[in-house]
Design a protein around this motif. Structure first.
Motif, PDB file in Angstrom:
ATOM      1  N   ASP A 188       0.813  -1.222   0.000  1.00  0.00           N
ATOM      2  CA  ASP A 188       0.000   0.000   0.000  1.00  0.00           C
ATOM      3  C   ASP A 188       0.845   1.270   0.000  1.00  0.00           C
ATOM      4  N   LEU A 189       2.156   1.121   0.062  1.00  0.00           N
ATOM      5  CA  LEU A 189       3.051   2.277  -0.016  1.00  0.00           C
ATOM      6  C   LEU A 189       3.485   2.478  -1.464  1.00  0.00           C
ATOM      7  N   SER A 190       3.597   3.727  -1.865  1.00  0.00           N
ATOM      8  CA  SER A 190       3.975   4.047  -3.245  1.00  0.00           C
ATOM      9  C   SER A 190       5.495   4.066  -3.378  1.00  0.00           C
ATOM     10  N   TYR A 191       6.007   3.183  -4.215  1.00  0.00           N
ATOM     11  CA  TYR A 191       7.446   3.124  -4.484  1.00  0.00           C
ATOM     12  C   TYR A 191       7.919   4.445  -5.088  1.00  0.00           C
ATOM     13  N   GLU A 192       7.082   5.049  -5.950  1.00  0.00           N
ATOM     14  CA  GLU A 192       7.458   6.304  -6.607  1.00  0.00           C
ATOM     15  C   GLU A 192       7.572   7.447  -5.589  1.00  0.00           C
ATOM     16  N   GLU A 196      10.902   9.551  -4.725  1.00  0.00           N
ATOM     17  CA  GLU A 196      10.864  11.009  -4.843  1.00  0.00           C
ATOM     18  C   GLU A 196      11.318  11.672  -3.536  1.00  0.00           C
ATOM     19  N   TYR A 197      10.891  11.120  -2.411  1.00  0.00           N
ATOM     20  CA  TYR A 197      11.317  11.647  -1.103  1.00  0.00           C
ATOM     21  C   TYR A 197      12.835  11.552  -0.961  1.00  0.00           C
ATOM     22  N   LEU A 198      13.388  10.388  -1.310  1.00  0.00           N
ATOM     23  CA  LEU A 198      14.839  10.199  -1.188  1.00  0.00           C
ATOM     24  C   LEU A 198      15.599  11.140  -2.117  1.00  0.00           C
ATOM     25  N   THR A 201      15.525  14.680  -0.659  1.00  0.00           N
ATOM     26  CA  THR A 201      16.301  14.837   0.580  1.00  0.00           C
ATOM     27  C   THR A 201      17.779  14.526   0.374  1.00  0.00           C
ATOM     28  N   GLY A 202      18.183  14.307  -0.876  1.00  0.00           N
ATOM     29  CA  GLY A 202      19.608  14.145  -1.185  1.00  0.00           C
ATOM     30  C   GLY A 202      20.197  12.813  -0.786  1.00  0.00           C
ATOM     31  N   ALA A 203      19.378  11.755  -0.761  1.00  0.00           N
ATOM     32  CA  ALA A 203      19.888  10.430  -0.409  1.00  0.00           C
ATOM     33  C   ALA A 203      20.843   9.928  -1.494  1.00  0.00           C
ATOM     34  N   LYS A 204      21.748   9.073  -1.093  1.00  0.00           N
ATOM     35  CA  LYS A 204      22.722   8.548  -2.047  1.00  0.00           C
ATOM     36  C   LYS A 204      22.036   7.671  -3.095  1.00  0.00           C
ATOM     37  N   LYS A 205      22.690   7.575  -4.252  1.00  0.00           N
ATOM     38  CA  LYS A 205      22.105   6.866  -5.394  1.00  0.00           C
ATOM     39  C   LYS A 205      21.843   5.396  -5.091  1.00  0.00           C
ATOM     40  N   ASP A 206      22.771   4.752  -4.331  1.00  0.00           N
ATOM     41  CA  ASP A 206      22.596   3.323  -4.064  1.00  0.00           C
ATOM     42  C   ASP A 206      21.345   3.052  -3.225  1.00  0.00           C
ATOM     43  N   ILE A 207      20.973   4.011  -2.349  1.00  0.00           N
ATOM     44  CA  ILE A 207      19.746   3.849  -1.563  1.00  0.00           C
ATOM     45  C   ILE A 207      18.527   4.051  -2.447  1.00  0.00           C
ATOM     46  N   PHE A 380      11.305  18.153   8.113  1.00  0.00           N
ATOM     47  CA  PHE A 380      12.550  18.931   8.207  1.00  0.00           C
ATOM     48  C   PHE A 380      13.478  18.583   7.043  1.00  0.00           C
ATOM     49  N   SER A 381      13.598  17.301   6.730  1.00  0.00           N
ATOM     50  CA  SER A 381      14.453  16.877   5.620  1.00  0.00           C
ATOM     51  C   SER A 381      13.970  17.430   4.288  1.00  0.00           C
ATOM     52  N   LEU A 382      12.659  17.624   4.165  1.00  0.00           N
ATOM     53  CA  LEU A 382      12.073  18.158   2.929  1.00  0.00           C
ATOM     54  C   LEU A 382      12.026  19.683   2.906  1.00  0.00           C
ATOM     55  N   ASN A 383      12.584  20.325   3.942  1.00  0.00           N
ATOM     56  CA  ASN A 383      12.574  21.793   4.089  1.00  0.00           C
ATOM     57  C   ASN A 383      11.165  22.364   4.205  1.00  0.00           C
TER      58      ASN A 383
END
Length: 511
Positions: A188-192, A196-198, A201-207, A380-383
């Motif tokens: 029920d969670l959206s992969y997209e 988009e959140y990651l 928020t500047g998460a690394k590419k491998d994550i 906070f991570s999303l400003n």
């Protein structure tokens, strides 16, 4: 806290003559057994989430007739005779044995004004809630009704039903947002939305390139069910389900808007992930509600834009309402737009130590507690929030800069369980456009009269000893409380400062 630190803090409180508060209580003697007992119990329950509670014995509280301040420590202090110290300490220990479970406290003896006093320093514990015993209620020297006492402001009292429920949840360490949802699974969670959140928020590419399950695990969104499969946590549903409403009733925002020229209201619903809701609500306001006109002041090249409502204030208050909603309460966040005001309504009060009174009085909330800790960190991570506990300050500053009325919070009683932030329309705008909420236009006008803040500063230059009441009498169009509001903001922005005492000091204009 270390005993030396507590002793130093208590001494400074007396030196500064701090008024009684949610963590300070003064008692002239140990004879006030019922009041000492219920306050110690209230400090242990720590409803207002203080670091420690300090109960002074041997200190009489008085009211300052000149400043109007209530419950300040009388100096020189009443004190306790040295020969009686040990006996009073033993009395207090015996008295506090009437609280169960056992509370954690320290009894400290110190001197000021060449007199001894005792401080009972009560630390909050995790094994509560704490309550006074029936034995104390039956004791003819105490006669205190048994119960779980809390401290709100200067008052130690039994909690109202809503407060008691919050107290029980606190000690049960209950967090709706952290719990697993009753029905939602990882499917029920959206992969997209997660990707988009990651990305935002500047998460690394491998994550960002992990599988959906690995990504959800790494973000703490799911837990394995005892029946097999992965169940989603409530905060994950709020952040990443396409329609959180499907799993958490009324997890959406509705803007209810007064239609110009009619007595009808129209409604628009925003029901995607809550962080998307926050952005969409602000965009709707910017596109459909916000309007402005330009002021060109005489003999000045610069011009000023006046808005019906400043965007920053709207964004902060809308985001605040979404972030601080109690999502296990089946009520939506309502934003009501009228001709002369916008109301942001949550069907829950803020968590202590923040109160409705404090929201009206203060600008920042450094110790603010969050119902939805995970949402707070993700926002906070999303400003969507700039720093913790500062959104109200930014909203108040934006309204002040725009010349708008002061932000008001309701209810003005302790019974109703809701929070209503009311942002008034700029009065000049209301006069120019008759309060229309549909105009996307600008109008140029000339303004020669000084702003209220400029008038305040000029009056202070002419008379550095002037009071808020005298300023209000001079300006006419503002109350003394309104003057104090502007003074606080002028001080905060480094325009003025105060030297000397409240009664005999003077204003210094810095800019």
């Amino acid at each position: 806290m270390q005993l030396l630190d507590i002793k130093r803090m208590a001494h400074n409180i007396l030196e500064n003559q701090n008024i009684e508060s949610s963590f300070i209580e003064y008692k002239k003697s140990a004879n006030f057994k019922d009041k000492i007992l219920k306050t110690a119990c209230a400090f242990a329950n720590n409803y207002m989430n203080n670091e420690i509670g300090l109960l002074f014995v041997g200190i009489e509280e008085v009211d300052d007739k000149e400043t109007g301040e209530k419950a300040i420590p009388k100096r020189p202090i009443e004190g306790i005779k040295e020969a009686k110290l040990e006996g009073i300490e033993n009395e207090i220990k015996s008295l506090l044995a009437n609280i169960h479970p056992k509370i954690n406290y320290h009894i400290i003896t110190d001197q000021i004004d060449d007199e001894y006093y005792i401080v009972v320093a009560v630390e909050s514990g995790s094994n509560g809630p704490f309550q006074t015993s029936e034995r104390a209620e039956k004791d003819k020297d105490i006669r205190l009704k048994a119960g779980r006492y809390i401290r709100v402001g200067r008052d130690s009292r039994l909690p109202k039903p809503t407060e008691e429920f919050e107290l029980l949840k606190k000690f049960a360490n209950f967090s709706f947002s952290s719990n697993l949802n009753d029905t939602a699974t990882i499917d029920d969670l959206s992969y997209e939305y997660m990707k988009e959140y990651l990305l935002q928020t500047g998460a690394k590419k491998d994550i960002r390139e992990m599988s959906k399950l690995d990504m959800a695990k790494s973000m703490g969104l799911v837990s394995e069910s005892e029946y097999g499969g992965y169940r989603a946590k409530n905060f994950a549903v709020l952040m990443f389900a396409d329609t959180p409403n499907k799993f958490i009733p009324n997890a959406h925002v509705e803007i209810i808007r007064e239609i110009d020229g009619t007595d009808k209201m129209e409604s628009k619903k925003f029901d995607g992930p809550v962080w998307i809701q926050a952005k969409q609500v602000s965009k709707y306001f910017e596109d459909n509600i916000m309007a402005s006109y330009t002021i060109r002041e005489a003999n000045k090249i610069e011009h000023k834009i006046v808005y019906n409502y400043p965007l920053t204030a709207f964004e902060e208050l809308a985001t605040n309402a979404i972030l601080h909603k109690e999502y296990d309460t089946p009520e939506y966040v309502g934003i009501y737009i009228y001709k002369d005001r916008i109301s942001f309504v949550n069907h829950n009060r803020p968590l202590p130590p923040v109160t409705i009174e404090a929201l009206n009085r203060d600008r920042t909330f450094d110790r603010r507690q969050y119902l939805n800790k995970e949402l707070k960190d993700m926002f906070f991570s999303l400003n969507l929030i700039e720093s913790y506990g500062s959104g109200i300050r930014r909203a108040k500053d934006a309204l002040l800069e725009n010349g708008s009325p002061e932000l008001k919070f309701y209810p003005d009683n302790e019974e109703d369980n809701y929070t209503n932030a009311v942002m008034g329309v700029n009065e000049e705008f209301l006069k120019e456009f008759n309060g229309s909420t549909t105009k996307e236009t600008t109008k140029e006008t000339t303004k020669e009269k000084n702003s209220i803040q400029e008038q305040i500063v000029l009056l202070m230059k002419d008379n550095p000893s002037i009071t808020a009441e005298q300023i209000a009498n001079e300006i006419k169009e503002i109350t003394a409380d309104g003057v104090r509001y502007h003074i606080r903001n002028l001080k905060a922005h480094g325009v003025i400062k105060r030297e000397g005492s409240t009664k005999s000091g003077k204003w210094i204009v810095l800019k």
